[in-house]
Design an enzyme around this catalytic site. Structure first.
Site, PDB file in Angstrom:
ATOM      1  N   ASP A  74       0.890  -1.158   0.000  1.00 26.92           N
ATOM      2  CA  ASP A  74       0.000   0.000   0.000  1.00 26.92           C
ATOM      3  C   ASP A  74       0.927   1.207   0.000  1.00 26.92           C
ATOM      4  OD1 ASP A  74      -1.601   2.209   0.644  1.00 26.92           O
ATOM      5  OD2 ASP A  74      -3.023   0.989   1.760  1.00 26.92           O
ATOM      6  N   HIS A  75       1.081   1.838  -1.167  1.00 26.62           N
ATOM      7  CA  HIS A  75       2.136   2.855  -1.274  1.00 26.62           C
ATOM      8  C   HIS A  75       1.884   4.067  -0.381  1.00 26.62           C
ATOM      9  CE1 HIS A  75      -0.678   4.567  -4.273  1.00 26.62           C
ATOM     10  NE2 HIS A  75      -0.107   5.721  -4.014  1.00 26.62           N
TER      11      HIS A  75
ATOM     12  N   HIS B  66      -6.111   2.559   1.343  1.00 26.14           N
ATOM     13  CA  HIS B  66      -5.359   3.729   1.788  1.00 26.14           C
ATOM     14  C   HIS B  66      -6.017   4.426   2.986  1.00 26.14           C
ATOM     15  CE1 HIS B  66      -3.442   2.937  -1.941  1.00 26.14           C
ATOM     16  NE2 HIS B  66      -4.272   3.595  -2.705  1.00 26.14           N
TER      17      HIS B  66
END
Length: 491
Positions: free
Chosen positions: A179-180, A242
């Site tokens: 999950d950047h 996110h």
């Protein structure tokens, strides 16, 4: 100089957009900083054939703007190899196993292997199974780590099926779910802000905090992602992953220590203690939207490759509450959407007003504003704290000022990009900034009833104009509780 890590990277989807725009530049930054050196190799895999030289040219083009000199860039690119690969063909995996052993010996990699799957999720399980069955996994004392991109399923059932497929070949502690957002500087700063400052830690509870607001807003529309986005929508694309991860860092109790196992345990407890909604709860506490036409911009339904009768959500706002004693009565409001007034990822922590305002009798009772701590994540990192002070005029009057820290250009240029941070963690086997299966499962279980209700009901779309902050129902959601969105604040 950082301690260098030894590893062979196998990148499935090695010529894809993500690899060329994000992954290779991230690895190059680690190379320049010494986190990887001559003891690494990367094997790019994709269906279309390329020679090693053609692939290395792609890599050079992707890192050209970041290189100190051409010699440095070419030395880095010389570690890259390419093979045409069909993920369903077991013979191809047998060839990979042989090549991996050769590269391991050539670069002295100690048998360490990282398998990065940057492909459609339907291939995740196939790749994992064939890697194990055809003996591509290292068996000579090195580590094996599997890295996968989102989306991890489209609901709980599909996510569980996918996880079962992965865990037949890899253990949970070998799987890194990217999950950047968890690689972003100010997201990683949330635990430090909370637990590293006693003056903040002491008031981080329902006794002092009125509500917490999380905004992930975009000015752009769907752009060229309609093929994926229209099957996902804002709820699946942004909230389940996110937004939930950021919210969990804000809501979790203090971990026993800041190591990955303890942090994950605290996050899992938090996610599993959300108050889940039934149909009536969804109707009352979650809002969806879709942008129409306006300000020279096409409506979502008129975007290329979007069905003209699409009921896909491009905006979501919701109220989340917890069963945790820390947050009794304190709501978390979340919103995310496209074609909004501003590009911003931020958290606004709104504190309660002092009910014992000693200035109320002698002066106007409403002159003291609410304290707000804002954690600014994008587009520029920083922190602001709104506080009350006496103004400089004659007499006794108050005003509000912001105590703020914003990253300047020099500091911002030093901040590692999210994928650079996450690659560094993968090399070191640190799961702190990666989602565990119990986290993913809890998030899907929360989101599924919302999506199910929306799938079964007809929305009144479009319901917000481009350049606004979403549908009116988003403001009404907070107004029912006597609250309002802090950002963008009326000046």
């Amino acid at each position: 100089m950082a301690t260098a890590n030894r590893a062979l990277f196998m990148l499935f989807g090695g010529t894809g957009d993500l690899a060329l725009r994000k992954l290779y530049p991230a690895l190059f930054e680690l190379y320049k900083k010494g986190s990887i050196d001559n003891h690494f190799a990367l094997l790019g895999l994709a269906r279309r054939p390329h020679t090693d030289e053609e692939f290395q040219k792609m890599v050079l083009d992707s890192i050209s703007s970041e290189a100190d000199n051409q010699e440095q860039a070419e030395e880095f690119a010389s570690h890259f190899y390419f093979r045409s690969h069909d993920v369903t063909n077991v013979e191809h995996y047998r060839a990979l196993s042989k090549l991996a052993d050769e590269l391991d010996k050539k670069y002295e990699l100690d048998g360490n292997r990282i398998f990065y799957v940057s492909m459609a999720p339907r291939f995740f399980g196939i790749v994992a199974k064939n890697l194990k069955d055809e003996h591509v996994l290292s068996d000579n004392g090195g580590f094996n780590r599997l890295v996968i991109e989102k989306p991890f399923g489209r609901d709980y059932d599909s996510a569980e099926k996918l996880n079962n497929e992965l865990t037949t070949a890899f253990k949970e502690d070998q799987i890194f779910r990217i999950d950047h957002y968890l690689g972003k500087e100010m997201v990683q700063s949330i635990p430090v802000i909370r637990f590293g400052n006693p003056i903040i830690d002491a008031v981080w509870n329902h006794n002092y905090i009125d509500n917490i607001q999380i905004t992930l807003s975009e000015k752009l529309g769907v752009e060229d992602r309609a093929g994926y986005y229209d099957t996902a929508g804002a709820l699946r694309d942004m909230v389940q992953n996110h937004t939930m991860q950021i919210m969990t860092l804000l809501a979790m109790d203090k971990p026993a220590s800041f190591v990955d196992t303890d942090v994950r345990a605290a996050k899992i407890k938090t996610l599993e203690n959300m108050n889940f909604y039934d149909t009536e709860g969804v109707k009352e506490n979650f809002v969806r939207g879709q942008y129409g036409a306006g300000s020279g911009s096409a409506a979502y339904r008129d975007e290329p490759d979007v069905p003209h009768d699409s009921n896909n959500d491009t905006f979501v706002a919701g109220k989340v509450t917890y069963k945790l004693p820390r947050w009794e009565g304190t709501p978390f409001y979340v919103r995310t959407g496209k074609k909004l007034a501003a590009k911003a990822t931020r958290v606004d922590v709104v504190f309660k007003k002092d009910i014992n305002n000693i200035f109320a009798k002698a002066y106007l009772p409403d002159t003291l504003k609410t304290n707000v701590l804002s954690i600014l994540i994008d587009p520029r990192g920083g922190i602001t704290l709104r506080v009350n002070v006496k103004d400089s005029k004659q007499g006794f009057h108050t005003e509000t000022i912001d105590l703020d820290y914003l990253q300047n250009d020099a500091r911002a240029s030093e901040v590692p990009q999210p994928y650079e941070r996450l690659f560094h963690d993968i090399l070191n086997g640190d799961h702190t900034n990666f989602a565990s299966w119990p986290e993913v499962a809890a998030a899907w279980k929360y989101v599924d009833p919302i999506q199910k209700y929306w799938d079964e009901t007809q929305p009144n779309f479009p319901n917000y104009e481009p350049g606004s902050m979403g549908p009116k129902a988003s403001d009404e959601l907070l107004a029912r509780d006597g609250h309002s969105w802090y950002f963008p604040e009326e000046k």
